[in-house]
Scaffold this motif. Sequence first.
Motif, mmCIF file in Angstrom:
data_model
loop_
_atom_site.group_PDB
_atom_site.id
_atom_site.type_symbol
_atom_site.label_atom_id
_atom_site.label_comp_id
_atom_site.label_asym_id
_atom_site.label_seq_id
_atom_site.Cartn_x
_atom_site.Cartn_y
_atom_site.Cartn_z
ATOM 1 N N THR A 180 -31.477 -47.134 12.144
ATOM 2 C CA THR A 180 -29.935 -47.524 13.019
ATOM 3 C C THR A 180 -30.170 -45.855 13.511
ATOM 4 N N PRO A 181 -29.342 -45.163 14.628
ATOM 5 C CA PRO A 181 -29.243 -43.589 13.886
ATOM 6 C C PRO A 181 -28.617 -42.617 12.862
ATOM 7 N N VAL A 182 -28.116 -43.751 11.879
ATOM 8 C CA VAL A 182 -27.152 -43.945 10.992
ATOM 9 C C VAL A 182 -28.880 -43.942 10.115
ATOM 10 N N ALA A 183 -29.442 -44.190 10.036
ATOM 11 C CA ALA A 183 -30.741 -44.978 8.908
ATOM 12 C C ALA A 183 -31.365 -43.216 9.154
ATOM 13 N N ALA A 184 -31.398 -42.859 10.744
ATOM 14 C CA ALA A 184 -32.579 -42.260 11.047
ATOM 15 C C ALA A 184 -31.679 -40.439 11.393
ATOM 16 N N ALA A 185 -30.616 -40.187 10.751
ATOM 17 C CA ALA A 185 -30.465 -38.952 9.903
ATOM 18 C C ALA A 185 -29.620 -38.925 8.590
ATOM 19 N N ARG A 186 -29.649 -39.907 7.787
ATOM 20 C CA ARG A 186 -29.868 -40.129 6.617
ATOM 21 C C ARG A 186 -31.778 -39.318 5.595
ATOM 22 N N LEU A 187 -32.299 -40.186 7.553
ATOM 23 C CA LEU A 187 -33.871 -40.143 6.314
ATOM 24 C C LEU A 187 -34.409 -38.635 7.135
ATOM 25 N N THR A 188 -33.067 -38.070 7.287
ATOM 26 C CA THR A 188 -34.067 -36.035 7.688
ATOM 27 C C THR A 188 -34.793 -35.389 6.672
ATOM 28 N N ALA A 189 -35.599 -34.872 7.156
ATOM 29 C CA ALA A 189 -36.493 -34.065 6.161
ATOM 30 C C ALA A 189 -35.045 -33.246 4.566
ATOM 31 N N GLY A 190 -36.082 -33.606 3.717
ATOM 32 C CA GLY A 190 -35.191 -33.090 2.649
ATOM 33 C C GLY A 190 -34.982 -31.703 2.953
ATOM 34 N N SER A 191 -34.796 -30.705 2.667
ATOM 35 C CA SER A 191 -34.203 -28.953 2.544
ATOM 36 C C SER A 191 -34.926 -28.299 1.576
ATOM 37 N N GLY A 192 -36.319 -29.190 0.623
ATOM 38 C CA GLY A 192 -37.137 -27.831 -0.130
ATOM 39 C C GLY A 192 -37.800 -27.683 0.274
ATOM 40 N N THR A 193 -38.733 -27.065 -0.909
ATOM 41 C CA THR A 193 -39.486 -25.971 0.156
ATOM 42 C C THR A 193 -40.879 -26.916 0.780
ATOM 43 N N PRO A 194 -41.959 -26.295 2.311
ATOM 44 C CA PRO A 194 -42.695 -27.196 2.492
ATOM 45 C C PRO A 194 -43.563 -26.626 1.645
ATOM 46 N N VAL A 195 -44.517 -28.116 1.717
ATOM 47 C CA VAL A 195 -45.802 -28.252 0.501
ATOM 48 C C VAL A 195 -46.958 -28.359 2.158
ATOM 49 N N LEU A 196 -48.323 -28.203 0.981
ATOM 50 C CA LEU A 196 -49.513 -28.301 2.277
ATOM 51 C C LEU A 196 -50.172 -29.977 1.859
ATOM 52 N N VAL A 197 -49.463 -29.409 3.739
ATOM 53 C CA VAL A 197 -50.222 -31.192 4.552
ATOM 54 C C VAL A 197 -51.447 -32.132 5.265
ATOM 55 N N HIS A 198 -52.278 -32.318 4.727
ATOM 56 C CA HIS A 198 -53.130 -32.616 5.193
ATOM 57 C C HIS A 198 -52.977 -33.514 6.486
ATOM 58 N N HIS A 199 -52.141 -34.049 6.886
ATOM 59 C CA HIS A 199 -51.881 -34.369 7.912
ATOM 60 C C HIS A 199 -53.085 -35.145 9.207
ATOM 61 N N ALA A 200 -54.027 -35.526 8.282
ATOM 62 C CA ALA A 200 -54.536 -36.418 8.855
ATOM 63 C C ALA A 200 -55.546 -37.431 8.011
ATOM 64 N N LEU A 201 -54.699 -37.931 7.603
ATOM 65 C CA LEU A 201 -54.344 -39.071 6.669
ATOM 66 C C LEU A 201 -55.215 -40.210 6.978
ATOM 67 N N THR A 202 -56.365 -40.813 7.728
ATOM 68 C CA THR A 202 -56.289 -41.531 8.025
ATOM 69 C C THR A 202 -57.969 -43.311 7.243
ATOM 70 N N GLY A 203 -57.835 -43.959 7.612
ATOM 71 C CA GLY A 203 -58.394 -44.264 6.785
ATOM 72 C C GLY A 203 -60.105 -44.395 7.139
ATOM 73 N N ALA A 204 -60.531 -43.393 8.362
ATOM 74 C CA ALA A 204 -61.546 -42.685 8.541
ATOM 75 C C ALA A 204 -61.766 -41.557 7.458
ATOM 76 N N HIS A 205 -60.645 -40.928 7.318
ATOM 77 C CA HIS A 205 -61.054 -39.308 6.179
ATOM 78 C C HIS A 205 -60.489 -39.824 4.952
ATOM 79 N N LEU A 206 -60.054 -40.825 4.395
ATOM 80 C CA LEU A 206 -60.261 -41.702 3.338
ATOM 81 C C LEU A 206 -61.586 -42.271 2.797
ATOM 82 N N VAL A 207 -62.361 -41.757 1.773
ATOM 83 C CA VAL A 207 -63.801 -42.551 0.984
ATOM 84 C C VAL A 207 -63.099 -43.464 -0.297
ATOM 85 N N ILE A 208 -63.616 -44.402 -0.031
ATOM 86 C CA ILE A 208 -63.304 -45.779 -0.714
ATOM 87 C C ILE A 208 -64.907 -46.084 -1.365
#
Length: 315
Positions: A180-208
């Motif tokens: 819902t709009p209320v839920a989406a508002a509650r799930l905004t990104a936190g105000s913590g310090t940004p971190v390094l994000v891989h940003h492409a953790l697809t199945g093809a990029h995970l070696v299993i």
Amino acid sequence: MTQAPTPTADTVRRLVRTLLANQKGDETAGGPEVRPVGEDAEPATWWVGTRQVLRLALDGEMSTRRLRELRLRELVRPHIPVAVPSSVAHGEWAPGLICTLDTRLAGGSAEEHRVSAVGETDLAGLLTGLREVPVRRAETLGVPRVPPRSLESLRRAAGEAAERLAAADEFAPRRMRRLTPVAAARLTAGSGTPVLVHHALTGAHLVISVDGRVRGVLGWAGAVVGDPAEDIAGLALAVGSPAAVRAATLAGYGPRPCLRGLWLARCDAVLHLAEALNGGSTGPLPPLLRVRLRRAWEAIMLERATDLGSADDLP
């Protein structure tokens, strides 16, 4: 703008011989066996023998990302418990276009092997390690800082896409109404310090491995500094929502980023399938899009235990 020539097996073989000219391992006078990894008309990634992979940048922007990736992998390596590829050599394969020859990590993809419970601890270590990478050092390498996506905008777009999928009997749009709009508002990104994000953790990029352990992570060229929920979302699409949320929880993430990542993945999965459906192709839809949709919509205990409409602020 640099125009990439068409890569051929002969081009790649000569290039590898040049890259390895001052190193041991050039197996034969004719050069190593090479074959494209994919089926593209102009493949940019080639297997070289059984132990290496050659990647060709096809434009200037990709060249910049490839060079940045080489440096970023060295920065990340000490912080995460899984392997990243090592560079054997790099250079130009055409004027202004970079190529990199990397070690090949042993194992299959997340599309071939299911992640085990121990593998989930590997993913937790990955998420923990990414949070520990010094952000300033990553940014000095050229890693861009990107703002969090608007979950409300994504919710509206995915809601419209869900209706189109319903007309094709691909998806029940009522499932999207749980965000819902209320839920989406509650799930905004936190105000913590940004971190390094891989940003492409697809199945093809995970070696299993066959026993479900996560042995390595590929594809660091698209890394950013930003919202860690994006990597939780990527894992939800790659290994399923329950495993992704368990790994994120083990890594110390609370309900807000976990549920935000879950809904980012769900919205993305709906949008990607709808885009493929509306692309005008007369052939069947890519099976992987349906698989990702199913993974993203797997139920998780955290979701059942959290009332986003009335709960206190989430950590």
